[in-house]
Structures are given as C-alpha cells and as structure tokens.
Write a protein that holds these residues in place. Structure first.
Motif, PDB file in Angstrom:
ATOM      1  N   VAL A 200      78.020  62.961 -76.773  1.00  0.00           N
ATOM      2  CA  VAL A 200      77.971  64.385 -76.818  1.00  0.00           C
ATOM      3  C   VAL A 200      78.780  64.747 -75.765  1.00  0.00           C
ATOM      4  CG1 VAL A 200      77.007  66.692 -76.950  1.00  0.00           C
ATOM      5  CG2 VAL A 200      75.997  64.833 -78.407  1.00  0.00           C
ATOM      6  N   PRO A 201      79.989  65.638 -75.954  1.00  0.00           N
ATOM      7  CA  PRO A 201      81.013  65.778 -74.678  1.00  0.00           C
ATOM      8  C   PRO A 201      80.506  67.139 -74.037  1.00  0.00           C
ATOM      9  CG  PRO A 201      81.979  66.656 -76.648  1.00  0.00           C
ATOM     10  CD  PRO A 201      80.498  66.052 -77.018  1.00  0.00           C
ATOM     11  N   LEU A 202      79.110  66.832 -73.262  1.00  0.00           N
ATOM     12  CA  LEU A 202      78.838  68.173 -72.687  1.00  0.00           C
ATOM     13  C   LEU A 202      79.657  68.505 -71.599  1.00  0.00           C
ATOM     14  CD1 LEU A 202      76.414  70.016 -72.227  1.00  0.00           C
ATOM     15  CD2 LEU A 202      75.225  68.542 -70.903  1.00  0.00           C
ATOM     16  N   GLY A 203      80.251  67.505 -70.719  1.00  0.00           N
ATOM     17  CA  GLY A 203      81.167  67.888 -69.722  1.00  0.00           C
ATOM     18  C   GLY A 203      82.385  68.624 -70.222  1.00  0.00           C
ATOM     19  N   ASP A 204      82.913  68.376 -71.215  1.00  0.00           N
ATOM     20  CA  ASP A 204      84.101  68.903 -71.685  1.00  0.00           C
ATOM     21  C   ASP A 204      83.625  70.356 -72.281  1.00  0.00           C
ATOM     22  OD1 ASP A 204      85.759  67.004 -71.237  1.00  0.00           O
ATOM     23  OD2 ASP A 204      85.586  66.205 -73.455  1.00  0.00           O
ATOM     24  N   LEU A 205      82.513  70.407 -72.769  1.00  0.00           N
ATOM     25  CA  LEU A 205      81.996  71.689 -73.220  1.00  0.00           C
ATOM     26  C   LEU A 205      81.707  72.694 -71.865  1.00  0.00           C
ATOM     27  CD1 LEU A 205      79.633  70.426 -75.875  1.00  0.00           C
ATOM     28  CD2 LEU A 205      81.558  71.748 -76.561  1.00  0.00           C
ATOM     29  N   VAL A 206      81.017  72.122 -70.922  1.00  0.00           N
ATOM     30  CA  VAL A 206      80.879  73.146 -69.735  1.00  0.00           C
ATOM     31  C   VAL A 206      82.382  73.530 -69.267  1.00  0.00           C
ATOM     32  CG1 VAL A 206      80.009  72.945 -67.322  1.00  0.00           C
ATOM     33  CG2 VAL A 206      78.470  72.123 -69.326  1.00  0.00           C
ATOM     34  N   ALA A 207      83.232  72.412 -69.073  1.00  0.00           N
ATOM     35  CA  ALA A 207      84.471  72.958 -68.687  1.00  0.00           C
ATOM     36  C   ALA A 207      85.216  74.048 -69.480  1.00  0.00           C
ATOM     37  CB  ALA A 207      85.497  71.551 -68.406  1.00  0.00           C
ATOM     38  N   THR A 208      85.227  73.880 -70.607  1.00  0.00           N
ATOM     39  CA  THR A 208      85.805  74.845 -71.375  1.00  0.00           C
ATOM     40  C   THR A 208      85.022  76.166 -71.596  1.00  0.00           C
ATOM     41  OG1 THR A 208      86.482  73.014 -72.974  1.00  0.00           O
ATOM     42  CG2 THR A 208      86.420  75.340 -73.862  1.00  0.00           C
ATOM     43  N   THR A 209      83.897  76.148 -71.192  1.00  0.00           N
ATOM     44  CA  THR A 209      83.245  77.299 -71.186  1.00  0.00           C
ATOM     45  C   THR A 209      83.562  77.995 -70.048  1.00  0.00           C
ATOM     46  OG1 THR A 209      81.500  76.495 -72.619  1.00  0.00           O
ATOM     47  CG2 THR A 209      81.087  78.433 -71.748  1.00  0.00           C
TER      48      THR A 209
ATOM     49  N   VAL B   3      89.849  73.825 -65.984  1.00  0.00           N
ATOM     50  CA  VAL B   3      88.635  73.554 -65.072  1.00  0.00           C
ATOM     51  C   VAL B   3      88.562  72.128 -65.416  1.00  0.00           C
ATOM     52  CG1 VAL B   3      86.227  73.768 -65.132  1.00  0.00           C
ATOM     53  CG2 VAL B   3      87.784  75.680 -65.640  1.00  0.00           C
ATOM     54  N   ILE B   4      88.162  71.378 -64.341  1.00  0.00           N
ATOM     55  CA  ILE B   4      87.775  70.033 -64.324  1.00  0.00           C
ATOM     56  C   ILE B   4      86.316  69.686 -63.725  1.00  0.00           C
ATOM     57  CG2 ILE B   4      88.292  67.694 -63.202  1.00  0.00           C
ATOM     58  CD1 ILE B   4      91.263  68.576 -62.952  1.00  0.00           C
ATOM     59  N   CYS B   5      85.455  69.009 -64.387  1.00  0.00           N
ATOM     60  CA  CYS B   5      84.001  68.850 -63.765  1.00  0.00           C
ATOM     61  C   CYS B   5      83.908  67.520 -63.190  1.00  0.00           C
ATOM     62  CB  CYS B   5      82.966  68.953 -64.863  1.00  0.00           C
ATOM     63  SG  CYS B   5      82.771  70.576 -65.667  1.00  0.00           S
ATOM     64  N   ILE B   6      83.548  67.219 -62.023  1.00  0.00           N
ATOM     65  CA  ILE B   6      83.345  65.828 -61.437  1.00  0.00           C
ATOM     66  C   ILE B   6      81.691  65.604 -61.320  1.00  0.00           C
ATOM     67  CG2 ILE B   6      85.884  65.859 -60.574  1.00  0.00           C
ATOM     68  CD1 ILE B   6      84.324  66.593 -57.914  1.00  0.00           C
TER      69      ILE B   6
ATOM     70  N   VAL C 277      86.025  62.103 -62.891  1.00  0.00           N
ATOM     71  CA  VAL C 277      85.986  63.302 -63.900  1.00  0.00           C
ATOM     72  C   VAL C 277      85.155  63.232 -65.019  1.00  0.00           C
ATOM     73  CG1 VAL C 277      87.552  64.471 -65.503  1.00  0.00           C
ATOM     74  CG2 VAL C 277      88.404  63.713 -63.428  1.00  0.00           C
ATOM     75  N   VAL C 278      84.193  64.087 -65.384  1.00  0.00           N
ATOM     76  CA  VAL C 278      83.225  63.858 -66.463  1.00  0.00           C
ATOM     77  C   VAL C 278      83.494  64.970 -67.549  1.00  0.00           C
ATOM     78  CG1 VAL C 278      81.503  62.723 -65.080  1.00  0.00           C
ATOM     79  CG2 VAL C 278      81.412  65.319 -65.159  1.00  0.00           C
ATOM     80  N   GLY C 279      84.274  65.944 -67.307  1.00  0.00           N
ATOM     81  CA  GLY C 279      84.615  66.985 -68.200  1.00  0.00           C
ATOM     82  C   GLY C 279      85.916  67.750 -67.794  1.00  0.00           C
ATOM     83  N   ARG C 280      86.575  68.084 -68.664  1.00  0.00           N
ATOM     84  CA  ARG C 280      87.919  68.983 -68.544  1.00  0.00           C
ATOM     85  C   ARG C 280      88.143  69.612 -69.773  1.00  0.00           C
ATOM     86  NH1 ARG C 280      92.272  66.505 -66.331  1.00  0.00           N
ATOM     87  NH2 ARG C 280      91.312  64.242 -66.024  1.00  0.00           N
ATOM     88  N   SER C 281      88.706  71.107 -69.298  1.00  0.00           N
ATOM     89  CA  SER C 281      89.177  71.967 -70.565  1.00  0.00           C
ATOM     90  C   SER C 281      90.993  71.967 -70.670  1.00  0.00           C
ATOM     91  CB  SER C 281      88.746  73.407 -70.046  1.00  0.00           C
ATOM     92  OG  SER C 281      89.600  73.849 -68.954  1.00  0.00           O
ATOM     93  N   ALA C 282      91.117  72.050 -71.760  1.00  0.00           N
ATOM     94  CA  ALA C 282      92.463  72.489 -72.075  1.00  0.00           C
ATOM     95  C   ALA C 282      93.115  73.650 -71.058  1.00  0.00           C
ATOM     96  CB  ALA C 282      92.734  72.532 -73.262  1.00  0.00           C
ATOM     97  N   PRO C 283      94.402  73.651 -70.633  1.00  0.00           N
ATOM     98  CA  PRO C 283      94.680  74.576 -70.086  1.00  0.00           C
ATOM     99  C   PRO C 283      94.667  75.792 -70.883  1.00  0.00           C
ATOM    100  CG  PRO C 283      96.220  72.841 -69.542  1.00  0.00           C
ATOM    101  CD  PRO C 283      95.259  72.473 -70.554  1.00  0.00           C
ATOM    102  N   ALA C 284      94.552  77.264 -70.673  1.00  0.00           N
ATOM    103  CA  ALA C 284      94.629  78.391 -71.392  1.00  0.00           C
ATOM    104  C   ALA C 284      94.685  79.757 -70.446  1.00  0.00           C
ATOM    105  CB  ALA C 284      93.164  78.430 -72.410  1.00  0.00           C
TER     106      ALA C 284
END
Length: 372
Positions: free
Chosen positions: A329-338, A356-359, A365-372
C-alpha cells in the motif's frame, strides 16, 4: 557573493542572530573520545575535539572524569545554544570499558538514558536509545583513538544523563515506548536554534535571496537530511534551499505573496503527514502524527480493514509506513500527494508548481507526489 545576498541554510542561521548548540550525540561522542583516550594513555584530553558529520571540529570541556581499573568515565555538559531545549545544561556521561578482542563496540544505556520497548523506531526493541548517527560518530572516534594510541577498539560504551529520566517526562519518549530516560540524538551534531519570529523572518529572507538570484525552483526542507535529498534529486544550488524547519506555513504564505515557478517540499514522512492533515506548524509540541488520518489514507490506497487498524494503532508514523510498505500500500505517495494538495490550498492559486518528497531517517525517498 556579498554577505548582503547570501542564501541557504547557513545564511538563514546567521540572519537569525541565534547561537547554535550541540546535540546529546555530539556531547556523548566527545565524552567517549576523552574516556577512551584516558583508558589507553592515562590522561584525559581537556578540552576534547571531535569531528562532526559535516566536518566541523568543535572542542568540549570536560565536566567530570574518572579513571579506574579497565574503565574510564568522562562527562560533558550539553550547551543547546539559544534553542529552548529541555536537555540544555544536562550532564552527559560516558563510561568506556575494555572488551575482549573481536567484540567490537557495544552500547549500553546507563542511568537517564532510555531503552526502546516498542517497534517503529530506528532501533530494535531492547536497544539503548542511542540513535544510529551518534552510534556511528562514537564508533568512528573510538577507531581514531585506537589507531592513534595503539588500542584494539573493542569497548563497551555506557551512556548516562544525570536526571535524564526526570527530563524525559517532558519529551515524547514515554509515549513512544522509550522508557527509563532520554534518547541520544542528532544527525549533524549541531542544535539549530528556533525562535519562531527570527526563523520565519529568515525564511522570508531566503525566498527573497533566491528570487533576486533568479532561482525559479526552490525547496523547503525540514532539515539537513532532506536538504541533501533535494540536492541529489534536482541539483539545486545553496541559495535555492530554504531551511523550513517546522514552519511549513511560513514558507507557503510568503511564496503565495512572492511566487516562484516551482516549490519542492521535502521532509520526514511523519512530519509531512502533519502537513497532509492540515497542520502548518510541524513542531512536535504543536502538532502530532494522526494515525487515524494515516489509516484513512491507507484505506484510500487499498488497505484492507485489518491493515488500516494496524496503522491506526501503530507506535509511530514510521511503523505505520512500514506496515503499508510490506502490504504493497503506497502510504508514502498518498501522504506526499495529500501534503501537496494541502500546500496548493494554502497557496490559493498562486502560480507555483508544487511537489512533495517524503523521506525516512536515512534520507531514502519513501513517497513522492507528482508536480501540480
């Protein structure tokens, strides 16, 4: 570049006029170095000089020292500079004892230093709460002293803090399952002082400097590890790096009024989960990781109810992340996107692209969002 237009983390600190201090990890390393030197030579170096991870070489005066049969003890009083740190003035003691050849370096918790009793921290359950970077600093200095004076380098290091158990009641250690005292902390060895007004003013100055230098991409970083990550990711120059610390709101509100083309926010997963939940001040005394919120994000990412319950009951944000990673479950990406979406809300339509980049604590790096 003149002093009037310097940017980056060091310039921010200079601008605040606040005096930095030393972490408990740096104090323990200095005490270890002095004690092991005395064990091998019979003399305590005072002051004792150590090398920090970024190359600085501070010297520390010894507050106490004791040389016995097969052991030596030295102590350093922690100076936190102008930071309102609860451990300011604490006496950090280290006792070094000889061990059989081939044993290596073994860490023990003495009085006032906690022991890890719950999972989700960067140390296994049962270990003394001496964090990974201070451990490595102490190992490195033991090796240096051994090489200099012909010692084997096989030692037991017992770290103690006078009145540490009492001081720890004012920290998050009891809630995290670190019992019996304080943690020995620090990734750089330096305590960066935070006066809210002074630091927010330094953030604003950092944005101004970046814009004046023509930077179109800046990064708000929560600390030195996240700073390294964005430099590795984007190759940003020093004057494009904003030491955001806990003040995410200050960065976003100022950039809303003084836009740049792109803003990257980078920080620890748990800290940025607070931004994702709508907190603009990320300090542990003013906002906490909401495990219920993380559980809801996990559900959105496909977590079954048993996993969501595990996330909601996790000891730390890191433990919640690890459970989700194990389940895919990509919780890191979900946190970064939110967190990115929350940042865009604060920006109120300003012409700024955000990612956003989570480390984790190691800078992975454990999560990242797309640029928006």
């Amino acid at each position: 570049m003149s002093s009037e237009v310097k940017g980056g983390r060091r310039a921010q600190l200079e601008h605040t006029g606040l005096r930095p201090g030393w972490t408990t990890g740096a104090c323990a390393t200095a005490a270890t170095t002095a004690a092991y030197t005395a064990l091998l030579t019979g003399e305590f170096p005072d002051p004792v000089t150590i090398t920090l991870p970024k190359g600085q070489t501070p010297s520390f005066a010894l507050a106490v020292e004791e040389l016995g049969d097969g052991h030596a003890m030295a102590g350093v009083v922690k100076d936190a500079g102008d930071d309102p740190d609860v451990t300011h003035g604490a006496l950090v003691r280290v006792t070094v004892r000889r061990l059989p050849a081939g044993t290596g370096v073994v860490f023990k918790a003495g009085p006032g230093v906690g022991t890890v009793t719950r999972p989700g921290l960067p140390l296994p359950v049962g270990e003394p709460a001496v964090n990974p970077v201070p451990r490595q600093m102490m190992r490195d200095h033991v090796a240096e002293v051994a090489a200099r004076h012909g010692g084997p380098g096989d030692v037991e290091i017992t770290v103690s803090v006078d009145h540490g158990e009492e001081i720890a009641r004012s920290t998050w250690n009891p809630r995290l399952g670190i019992l019996g005292g304080l943690s020995i902390l620090g990734t750089t060895g330096i305590v960066v002082p935070y006066s809210c007004s002074a630091w927010i003013d330094s953030i604003r100055r950092g944005v101004d400097v970046a814009r004046a230098a023509g930077r179109t991409h800046v990064a708000g970083c929560t600390g030195s590890t996240s700073e390294k990550t964005v430099v590795a990711e984007y190759g940003l120059p020093e004057d494009a790096l904003l030491d955001m610390g806990d003040f995410a709101g200050a960065v976003l509100k100022y950039i809303r009024r003084h836009p740049v083309d792109r803003l990257t926010i980078c920080g620890g997963f748990a800290k940025l989960s607070k931004l994702a939940a709508g907190h603009l001040d990320l300090h542990s005394a003013r906002s906490q990781v909401d495990k219920g919120f993380l559980a809801e994000l996990a559900r959105r990412g496909g977590a079954e109810e048993a996993l969501a319950a595990e996330v909601a009951d996790a000891n730390t944000g890191l433990a919640a992340l690890q459970s989700c990673l194990a389940a895919g479950v990509p919780l890191g990406d979900l946190v970064a996107t939110t967190a990115r979406d929350e940042a865009l809300t604060v920006l109120r339509g300003a012409p700024v692209v955000v990612d956003v980049i989570c480390i984790d604590r190691a800078g992975t790096v454990v999560g990242r969002s797309a640029p928006a």
